[in-house]
Scaffold this active site. Sequence first.
Site, mmCIF file in Angstrom:
data_model
loop_
_atom_site.group_PDB
_atom_site.id
_atom_site.type_symbol
_atom_site.label_atom_id
_atom_site.label_comp_id
_atom_site.label_asym_id
_atom_site.label_seq_id
_atom_site.Cartn_x
_atom_site.Cartn_y
_atom_site.Cartn_z
ATOM 1 N N ASP A 11 34.709 44.772 36.316
ATOM 2 C CA ASP A 11 33.697 43.725 36.178
ATOM 3 C C ASP A 11 32.356 44.393 35.928
ATOM 4 O OD1 ASP A 11 35.452 41.711 36.485
ATOM 5 O OD2 ASP A 11 34.994 41.295 38.581
ATOM 6 N N ASP A 130 42.170 30.729 33.793
ATOM 7 C CA ASP A 130 42.122 30.678 35.257
ATOM 8 C C ASP A 130 42.717 29.344 35.660
ATOM 9 O OD1 ASP A 130 40.651 33.049 35.209
ATOM 10 O OD2 ASP A 130 38.727 31.989 35.145
#
Lengths: 252, 193
Positions: A11, A130
Amino acid sequence: MLTKRIIPCLDIKDGRTVKGVNFVDLRDAGDPIELACRYNRVGADELVFLDISATEQKRKTLADLVLKVAAALDIPFTVGGGISSVEDAKKLLRNGADKVSINSAAVRRPELINELADAFGNQCVVVAIDAKKVNDSWLVHLVGGKVPTLIDLNEWAREAEFRGAGEILFTSMDHDGTKNGFANTALAELTEKVNIPIIASGGAGNTQHFVDTFKKGKVDAALAASVFHFGEIHIPELKQILKKENIPTRII
Amino acid sequence: MKTVIVDYDAGNVKSLQFALERLGVVGQITNNSELISSADKVIFPGQGEAASAIEKLRSKGLDTLIPQLKQPVLGICLGMQLLCKQTEEGNTQGLGILPAKVVRFPNTVKVPQMGWNTVNHKAEGLFEGIAQDCYMYLVHSYFIPLTDATIAQSQYAGAYSVAVQKDNFCGVQFHPEKSSKNGLRLLENFLKF
């Protein structure tokens, strides 16, 4: 024989790795290049860089970072975060990214998948999804899981494939961060529904979880972040375990 | 020695340039016919869809230039497929250097094939010093069946060509620039041709 892939995910915020990295031998745990090179050395099959910078302005540093990553790595890598046009993707691909990952932008405007596939080929387009189980159905969520929709995971994955996605990266929000294993039942179902590679994401806690997701979830690749960043799972050991379990894996 | 990377807006040429840099070689990215003709080594990359790639080559006059080249040429991925006579993708005519026809993987396997596959090769030329059953990174939906020109093969819905060679032309289906040490060695071998 085609091998199953192990994919560490980094990330990135404002050009730096976030979410914590805990390797003793890294000089600077926040430097994505140093971390990427480490994963390259120990046999990661591919890397994903996910930009979570809040503003467009700060995202501009991403293209520069991609160029540095491409110079340093000799394995493929995917870049995602805030890509909503052919123009956005072009900068990253021209700087050396192999694939781009799109998520909320594709749900809002599904034609984006067609546009990217037409411009760069299916193999460049990863559609990240997601999803969360709500009353027995897996529903797609947007903006890092914050915004629920009524879209069904499998239907959306099929549409993404039809529009030209080359790969699906499915993160189970119910499993993410739990370290209790991947969403293997949902993954196995998804694998039946589409004929493009599936990357499992969310829930990795130990090496058995990877064995399970390849065997029960029938996925092509497994992605994780913290278990790798914190040294809880070492890729060379993980691959030896996969090999013992007769799961095809690249041993370097 | 002058090495050029043919630029026709199709493919990740930057990574290829970086891979050459690791070998201490400058790879010039260009679509200039004279620069390509006069180069010692020509790398012909490719990614994306065959029909639009051929169209881009035509618009730059490269479709007639490439088959006439006499120096070593290395086609990569779609670049290798375009060396063939024909491809099923968009029912496209290729450059006709190899008599083969490029076909799509059957739906009994996932398409595209994506990832690291083992490569079985003739341990010479491009593959000199590279271990048998080495891993290379591949991502593709179409492939060249086994032919007389095959110098390496992989298995995906059966055996197929992942490297071919005919006269001064060779091609690899995998991405050597993304295939770690084995890929780098292959590029190094090519540069010695």
